[in-house]
Design a protein around this motif. Structure first.
Motif, PDB file in Angstrom:
ATOM      1  N   UNK A  82      12.983  -3.171  24.909  1.00 36.28           N
ATOM      2  CA  UNK A  82      13.969  -2.107  24.738  1.00 36.28           C
ATOM      3  C   UNK A  82      14.200  -1.362  26.044  1.00 36.28           C
ATOM      4  N   UNK A  83      13.117  -1.037  26.752  1.00 36.12           N
ATOM      5  CA  UNK A  83      13.232  -0.315  28.019  1.00 36.12           C
ATOM      6  C   UNK A  83      13.980  -1.149  29.057  1.00 36.12           C
ATOM      7  N   UNK A  84      13.699  -2.452  29.083  1.00 36.48           N
ATOM      8  CA  UNK A  84      14.380  -3.339  30.026  1.00 36.48           C
ATOM      9  C   UNK A  84      15.876  -3.414  29.709  1.00 36.48           C
ATOM     10  N   UNK A  85      16.206  -3.555  28.432  1.00 31.11           N
ATOM     11  CA  UNK A  85      17.612  -3.599  28.023  1.00 31.11           C
ATOM     12  C   UNK A  85      18.311  -2.269  28.307  1.00 31.11           C
ATOM     13  N   UNK A  86      17.608  -1.172  28.083  1.00 32.27           N
ATOM     14  CA  UNK A  86      18.173   0.151  28.353  1.00 32.27           C
ATOM     15  C   UNK A  86      18.451   0.329  29.842  1.00 32.27           C
ATOM     16  N   UNK A  87      17.537  -0.119  30.689  1.00 32.91           N
ATOM     17  CA  UNK A  87      17.740  -0.037  32.138  1.00 32.91           C
ATOM     18  C   UNK A  87      18.931  -0.888  32.568  1.00 32.91           C
ATOM     19  N   UNK A  88      19.039  -2.090  31.998  1.00 32.18           N
ATOM     20  CA  UNK A  88      20.166  -2.969  32.327  1.00 32.18           C
ATOM     21  C   UNK A  88      21.484  -2.342  31.879  1.00 32.18           C
ATOM     22  N   UNK A  89      21.487  -1.719  30.724  1.00 34.28           N
ATOM     23  CA  UNK A  89      22.683  -1.049  30.217  1.00 34.28           C
ATOM     24  C   UNK A  89      23.068   0.118  31.117  1.00 34.28           C
ATOM     25  N   UNK A  90      22.095   0.915  31.518  1.00 34.49           N
ATOM     26  CA  UNK A  90      22.379   2.036  32.418  1.00 34.49           C
ATOM     27  C   UNK A  90      22.944   1.549  33.752  1.00 34.49           C
ATOM     28  N   UNK A  91      22.391   0.463  34.271  1.00 31.38           N
ATOM     29  CA  UNK A  91      22.883  -0.113  35.515  1.00 31.38           C
ATOM     30  C   UNK A  91      24.317  -0.611  35.353  1.00 31.38           C
ATOM     31  N   UNK A  92      24.585  -1.286  34.234  1.00 34.16           N
ATOM     32  CA  UNK A  92      25.942  -1.780  33.973  1.00 34.16           C
ATOM     33  C   UNK A  92      26.921  -0.619  33.824  1.00 34.16           C
ATOM     34  N   UNK A  93      26.515   0.435  33.131  1.00 34.54           N
ATOM     35  CA  UNK A  93      27.395   1.607  32.977  1.00 34.54           C
ATOM     36  C   UNK A  93      27.671   2.269  34.320  1.00 34.54           C
ATOM     37  N   UNK A  94      26.673   2.336  35.178  1.00 43.15           N
ATOM     38  CA  UNK A  94      26.871   2.917  36.511  1.00 43.15           C
ATOM     39  C   UNK A  94      27.839   2.054  37.321  1.00 43.15           C
ATOM     40  N   UNK A  95      27.714   0.742  37.212  1.00 40.07           N
ATOM     41  CA  UNK A  95      28.622  -0.160  37.925  1.00 40.07           C
ATOM     42  C   UNK A  95      30.049  -0.002  37.409  1.00 40.07           C
ATOM     43  N   UNK A  96      30.204   0.123  36.102  1.00 39.19           N
ATOM     44  CA  UNK A  96      31.538   0.315  35.516  1.00 39.19           C
ATOM     45  C   UNK A  96      32.130   1.633  35.986  1.00 39.19           C
ATOM     46  N   UNK A 106      31.466   3.255  38.743  1.00 40.41           N
ATOM     47  CA  UNK A 106      31.807   3.103  40.159  1.00 40.41           C
ATOM     48  C   UNK A 106      33.106   2.315  40.320  1.00 40.41           C
ATOM     49  N   UNK A 107      33.258   1.247  39.544  1.00 39.00           N
ATOM     50  CA  UNK A 107      34.489   0.450  39.630  1.00 39.00           C
ATOM     51  C   UNK A 107      35.702   1.266  39.193  1.00 39.00           C
ATOM     52  N   UNK A 108      35.541   2.085  38.156  1.00 35.72           N
ATOM     53  CA  UNK A 108      36.662   2.910  37.703  1.00 35.72           C
ATOM     54  C   UNK A 108      37.056   3.934  38.758  1.00 35.72           C
ATOM     55  N   UNK A 109      36.070   4.534  39.410  1.00 35.99           N
ATOM     56  CA  UNK A 109      36.356   5.495  40.482  1.00 35.99           C
ATOM     57  C   UNK A 109      37.078   4.784  41.628  1.00 35.99           C
TER      58      UNK A 109
END
Length: 151
Positions: free
Chosen positions: A37-51, A53-56
């Motif tokens: 769960x923690x690994x998936x949560x970290x991956x999700x947070x990273x993906x959200x940060x990338x999204x 950044x791309x939107x900005x």
């Protein structure tokens, strides 16, 4: 001790061992699931940060594009106005400096203006439009590189 008491104690001991084994098994499973769960949560947070950044970046690029598209349209409108003026009989005057031909030493006459023919005027306006267009595109690309690529 009677055989029944010993049997009961052995049964209780076996039950305690089985319960302990099950507890350890489920504890290990819970630890594994928490790690997943923690690994998936970290991956999700990273993906959200990338999204984010791309939107900005997309908004920044859209603003940059709008700015230079407006600048190009303004330069084109200015050049079109000059072309219409030329079509109505206007003249294209070019400021420059020319060598005076004198019997003595050569000198430069600064600030003189030269009137161009109709065809030369059109050529000058065409060249001017191309230069403005290229300058605007170069400025847009330089700003894009500075603000987006070098981040």
């Amino acid at each position: 001790m009677s055989k029944a008491t010993i049997g009961l104690l052995l049964l209780l001991l076996a039950g305690a061992i089985a319960a302990g084994s099950m507890a350890l098994y489920y504890r290990g499973s819970a630890i594994d699931y928490k790690a997943q769960r923690d690994k998936a949560s970290d991956a999700l947070n990273l993906a959200n940060a990338a999204i984010d950044d791309m939107q900005v970046r997309q908004r920044d690029v859209a603003a940059l594009d709008a700015k230079y598209t407006k600048e190009l349209a303004s330069a084109k409108a200015e050049n079109d106005a000059l072309q219409r003026k030329l079509d109505r009989g206007g003249r294209v005057l070019v400021a420059g400096s020319c060598q005076k031909q004198a019997a003595g030493s050569a000198s430069v006459d600064n600030g003189a203006t030269v009137e161009l023919s109709d065809i030369a005027g059109r050529n000058v306006l065409g060249i001017r439009a191309g230069i403005k267009n290229d300058q605007s595109k170069i400025a847009a690309l330089q700003q894009y590189i500075t603000e987006q690529c070098l981040k």
